[in-house]
Design a protein around this motif. Structure first.
Motif, short mmCIF file in Angstrom:
data_model
loop_
_atom_site.label_atom_id
_atom_site.label_comp_id
_atom_site.label_asym_id
_atom_site.label_seq_id
_atom_site.Cartn_x
_atom_site.Cartn_y
_atom_site.Cartn_z
N VAL A 91 0.84 -1.08 -0.10
CA VAL A 91 -0.15 -0.02 -0.06
C VAL A 91 0.81 1.22 0.08
N GLU A 92 0.97 1.68 -1.21
CA GLU A 92 2.00 3.15 -1.14
C GLU A 92 1.56 3.87 -2.32
N ASP A 93 1.31 5.26 -2.21
CA ASP A 93 0.87 6.30 -3.00
C ASP A 93 1.94 6.56 -4.23
N GLN A 94 3.03 6.30 -3.91
CA GLN A 94 3.92 6.59 -4.93
C GLN A 94 4.07 5.10 -5.94
N ILE A 95 3.27 5.52 -7.19
CA ILE A 95 3.37 4.33 -8.00
C ILE A 95 4.74 3.52 -8.31
N LYS A 96 5.53 4.58 -8.64
CA LYS A 96 6.87 3.85 -9.12
C LYS A 96 7.45 3.11 -7.76
N LEU A 97 7.52 3.83 -6.73
CA LEU A 97 7.97 3.14 -5.65
C LEU A 97 7.39 1.66 -5.22
N ALA A 98 6.12 1.59 -5.47
CA ALA A 98 5.23 0.51 -5.53
C ALA A 98 5.77 -0.48 -6.31
N ASP A 133 -4.39 4.04 -2.82
CA ASP A 133 -5.37 4.57 -2.26
C ASP A 133 -5.86 3.98 -0.89
N GLY A 134 -5.86 4.77 0.51
CA GLY A 134 -6.09 4.26 1.72
C GLY A 134 -7.55 3.55 1.79
N ASN A 135 -8.50 4.29 1.28
CA ASN A 135 -9.85 3.70 1.16
C ASN A 135 -10.04 2.42 0.59
N TRP A 194 -10.16 -4.87 0.15
CA TRP A 194 -9.20 -5.68 -0.58
C TRP A 194 -8.95 -6.72 0.31
N VAL A 195 -8.48 -6.40 1.54
CA VAL A 195 -7.85 -7.22 2.63
C VAL A 195 -8.67 -8.34 3.18
N GLN A 196 -10.08 -7.91 3.25
CA GLN A 196 -11.20 -8.57 3.85
C GLN A 196 -11.44 -9.73 2.76
N GLU A 197 -11.16 -9.56 1.39
CA GLU A 197 -11.58 -10.23 0.41
C GLU A 197 -10.46 -11.56 0.02
N HIS A 198 -9.33 -10.79 -0.06
CA HIS A 198 -8.09 -11.61 -0.39
C HIS A 198 -7.25 -12.01 0.55
N LYS A 199 -7.28 -11.76 1.93
CA LYS A 199 -6.63 -12.08 2.93
C LYS A 199 -5.33 -12.57 2.65
N PRO A 200 -4.33 -11.24 2.48
CA PRO A 200 -3.00 -11.51 2.00
C PRO A 200 -2.07 -12.03 3.02
N ASP A 201 -0.95 -12.45 2.99
CA ASP A 201 -0.05 -13.07 3.93
C ASP A 201 0.69 -12.04 4.84
N ALA A 202 0.78 -10.86 4.33
CA ALA A 202 1.65 -9.72 4.79
C ALA A 202 1.30 -8.48 4.21
N ILE A 203 1.46 -7.19 4.91
CA ILE A 203 1.33 -6.14 4.26
C ILE A 203 2.11 -5.05 4.68
N VAL A 204 2.60 -4.40 3.48
CA VAL A 204 3.66 -3.26 3.51
C VAL A 204 2.81 -2.10 3.51
N LEU A 205 2.50 -1.28 4.40
CA LEU A 205 1.65 -0.36 4.69
C LEU A 205 2.31 1.14 4.97
N ASP A 206 2.22 1.72 3.98
CA ASP A 206 2.74 3.45 4.25
C ASP A 206 1.69 4.19 4.81
N MET A 246 4.93 -1.29 8.61
CA MET A 246 4.52 0.15 8.53
C MET A 246 6.01 0.79 7.83
N VAL A 247 5.53 1.54 6.91
CA VAL A 247 6.62 2.34 6.11
C VAL A 247 6.18 3.79 6.49
N THR A 248 7.18 4.62 6.83
CA THR A 248 6.82 6.01 7.17
C THR A 248 8.27 6.80 6.98
#
Length: 223
Positions: free
Chosen positions: A9-16, A35-37, A42-54, A79-81
């Protein structure tokens, strides 16, 4: 073999996309959201194994997303900050994040940190199954042997054993130990942890069940 899925989850498309490329090279299956919204559905539907979250995102920010995810899932969250203040790091962990990384970073480091979190959370159940707590009797046993714990030590061990792999700050542990809002120093928490480790190591000296996370707190880990 099914690949571990990683949500980026990263709003900088190139970095993502750069992160996605590195995860693909490391035999993971990445998916990017910008987009945070969009994250919670997406998480509820797809259940990822891990999340990288800006943290800084359009729509809903990363801190709120992390808080909401923890209401229904224990998926590992890194978390990425760009904020380097300690309070931001601790706030992310207070909300249930498993790790954090500050920008700028190396994509290889992000992949390595996700690997470490996945390894910890996917294998951590072994020692926790050997640790049993009886809330009514305030008794605990490890590897079938009774632990002679004080009431405070028992309260300290409870949150760690309930969520193995999760990092708990000293403040969180303090709240679990005392319910009267008393002020307790970090040294007091560390002293109780030291005594608790000694009692565990007397039973299983080859295994360090409680691990320190420098500058943050403690977690229950596997071998």
């Amino acid at each position: 073999m099914q690949l571990n899925s990683i949500l980026i989850v990263e709003d900088q498309i190139k970095l993502a996309q750069l992160l996605a490329d590195y995860f693909t090279q490391s035999q993971y299956q990445p998916h990017c959201l910008h987009d945070g919204n969009e994250v919670i559905p997406w998480v509820q539907e797809h259940k990822p194994d891990a999340i990288v979250l800006d943290v800084m995102l359009p729509g809903k920010d990363g801190m709120q997303i992390c808080k909401e995810i923890r209401q229904f899932s224990n998926v590992p969250i890194l978390m990425v900050t760009a904020r380097i203040e300690e309070i931001d790091r601790l706030l992310g962990l207070e909300l249930g994040a498993d790790d954090y990384i500050c920008k700028p970073f190396s994509p290889r480091e992000v992949v390595a940190r996700v690997k470490a979190v996945l390894r910890r959370t996917q294998t951590v159940q072994a020692p926790s199954q050997q640790l049993e707590l009886d809330d009514e009797r305030y008794q605990a046993s490890y590897n079938g042997q009774t632990l002679a714990l004080t009431a405070v030590e028992f309260q300290l061990l409870k949150p760690l054993s309930r969520e193995p792999g999760r990092i708990f700050s000293r403040e969180q542990l303090m709240r679990s130990m005392y319910n009267d809002d008393r002020i307790v120093s970090d040294r007091t928490i560390d002293s109780h942890i030291k005594k608790l480790r000694k009692k565990l190591s007397d039973i299983s000296p080859e295994q360090e069940l409680i691990q320190s996370v420098y500058g943050v707190g403690y977690r229950l880990v596997s071998e």
